[in-house]
Scaffold this motif. Structure first.
Motif, short mmCIF file in Angstrom:
data_model
loop_
_atom_site.label_atom_id
_atom_site.label_comp_id
_atom_site.label_asym_id
_atom_site.label_seq_id
_atom_site.Cartn_x
_atom_site.Cartn_y
_atom_site.Cartn_z
N ASN A 1 0.81 -1.22 0.00
CA ASN A 1 0.00 0.00 0.00
C ASN A 1 0.84 1.27 0.00
O ASN A 1 0.58 2.19 -0.77
CB ASN A 1 -0.97 -0.02 1.18
N ASN B 1 -4.08 -0.48 -3.97
CA ASN B 1 -5.26 -0.01 -3.25
C ASN B 1 -5.56 -0.88 -2.02
O ASN B 1 -5.41 -2.09 -2.05
CB ASN B 1 -6.41 -0.07 -4.26
N CYS B 2 -5.98 -0.21 -0.92
CA CYS B 2 -6.26 -0.92 0.33
C CYS B 2 -7.29 -2.04 0.17
O CYS B 2 -7.17 -3.10 0.78
CB CYS B 2 -6.79 0.04 1.38
N VAL B 3 -8.32 -1.78 -0.64
CA VAL B 3 -9.38 -2.78 -0.83
C VAL B 3 -8.76 -4.07 -1.37
O VAL B 3 -9.03 -5.17 -0.87
CB VAL B 3 -10.45 -2.26 -1.81
N LEU C 1 -8.41 2.78 4.40
CA LEU C 1 -9.34 2.62 3.27
C LEU C 1 -9.97 3.94 2.90
O LEU C 1 -10.10 4.30 1.73
CB LEU C 1 -10.42 1.60 3.64
N ASP D 1 -7.41 6.20 1.16
CA ASP D 1 -7.25 5.80 -0.25
C ASP D 1 -8.39 6.31 -1.12
O ASP D 1 -8.18 6.96 -2.13
CB ASP D 1 -7.26 4.27 -0.33
N VAL E 1 -5.59 -4.99 -1.11
CA VAL E 1 -4.71 -5.57 -0.09
C VAL E 1 -5.52 -6.45 0.86
O VAL E 1 -5.12 -7.58 1.17
CB VAL E 1 -3.97 -4.46 0.70
N ILE E 2 -6.67 -5.94 1.30
CA ILE E 2 -7.48 -6.71 2.25
C ILE E 2 -8.05 -7.97 1.58
O ILE E 2 -8.06 -9.05 2.16
CB ILE E 2 -8.63 -5.84 2.83
#
Lengths: 185, 175
Positions: A156, A162-164, B27, B30, A166-167
């Protein structure tokens, strides 16, 4: 619909509407209040049942307390009870925040407010850091978990993933790790 | 219209990939910054405002962002977005509660997600530090001193967050 059922649904809305004006500290104060009212007070819920509701609510995505309100509302009064509890819970913070957002937009460029915000911004990273340090407990059951944490940070922060995403990768990794563990056992 | 849909979709994604509290901050950072709905300083501000007011961080951020982008309707749409997992996944979980209670898949998922959430929280701290401790590209000693003091008060003296925020605001006035 029976009158008693409607009354129960209404009660769920009112209960969460009433207590969520004062939920400081990320929703745990609501859980404490529920413990006091339903476990110790009315005896409609055992401490164990509340614990189960909280642990399921926490392990599902979304806001923990929204999930907890839904699960409890559903238990007391079905689907509409769940929806009523959730809507009741979110309305007070929404009202407060709407007013504050309005004020923020009006005053953020005022010289004094701008200075205060500069001071507050300096404190935000330590606030997040202290909260994250508390989350460490239970987050690293095996050594691979440290690798996951470092990988997530690097992806990240330095590779702009993007964080989404990554999760979602972490969800898949968790499932694969679980399968391995089962295969080993 | 399209901005409302974008808000809903953004907060829906935030909802489905966050697991309470601080795990939402990276989140939100971002999504808000990439859409140009907030800058990084505003993300810091909303974290502070959310910590000072009742209600979970995710809902407060959704209200703030939605309202700034598209007024009251934007706020409602954003909050509904964050609540989508509650009204879908959690609604299913409520019906099959006994099964969910001991679900192995759910536990496995969390084993992967918990450390990753901490990883992206670390990433967002790096991001926020860039703007909070550099003023026009110059390292701000004053901000750094406030940060160290805040950390000391929170971690060692067990001050609560709102008290630390008020003190930091007052220290900001001195600069």
């Amino acid at each position: 619909m029976k009158k008693t059922k409607l009354k129960k649904i209404w009660e769920m809305f009112i209960y969460f509407f009433r207590i969520s004006w004062f939920t400081f500290g990320g929703g745990w104060s609501i859980v404490a209040q529920m413990q006091k009212d339903f476990v110790d007070g009315k005896h409609e819920l055992t401490a164990e049942e509340l614990l189960d509701i909280v642990s399921v609510g926490r392990s599902l995505p979304g806001t923990m307390i929204g999930n907890v309100a839904y699960l409890f509302g559903h238990r007391q009064a079905g689907v509409l009870g769940g929806i009523a509890a959730t809507v009741g819970m979110v309305t007070p913070p929404m009202l407060i925040l709407s007013v504050l957002t309005y004020c923020y937009t009006m005053f953020k460029d005022n010289m004094w407010i701008a200075k205060m915000l500069q001071g507050v911004r300096a404190a935000v990273v330590p606030i997040i850091l202290v909260a994250a340090l508390k989350l460490r407990a239970g987050a690293f059951p095996t050594k691979i978990c440290y690798v996951i944490a470092i990988a997530a940070c690097v992806l990240n922060a330095f590779l702009n993933v993007n964080c989404v995403l990554v999760i979602l990768l972490a969800v898949v990794t968790g499932l694969i790790m679980g399968k391995w563990k089962e295969a080993e056992a | 219209m399209s901005v409302l849909f974008q808000l809903f979709w953004s907060f829906c994604q935030i909802g489905f990939t966050s697991f309470g509290g601080m795990s939402m901050v990276p989140l939100i950072n971002d999504e808000m910054v990439s859409h140009g709905w907030m800058n990084v300083s505003e993300v810091s501000d909303i974290v502070a405002i959310a910590e000072m007011t009742p209600g979970p961080l995710g809902l407060n951020c959704a209200t703030f962002a939605g309202m700034r982008v598209a007024g009251i309707l934007g706020a409602i749409i954003s909050v509904l977005g964050v609540l989508t997992p509650t009204f879908t996944l959690c609604a299913v979980a409520a019906v099959f509660f006994e099964k969910f209670k001991n679900s192995r898949a759910l536990k496995n998922i969390m084993t992967g997600v918990r450390p990753a959430a901490l990883g992206i929280i670390a990433a967002v701290m790096i991001d926020l530090s860039r703007t909070n401790y550099l003023v026009n590209g110059v390292f701000s000693w004053r901000a750094a001193v406030i940060a160290l003091l805040a950390f000391y008060l929170l971690a060692r003296r067990k001050w609560n967050v709102p008290k630390v925020i008020v003190l930091s605001a007052l220290l900001g006035l001195l600069t």
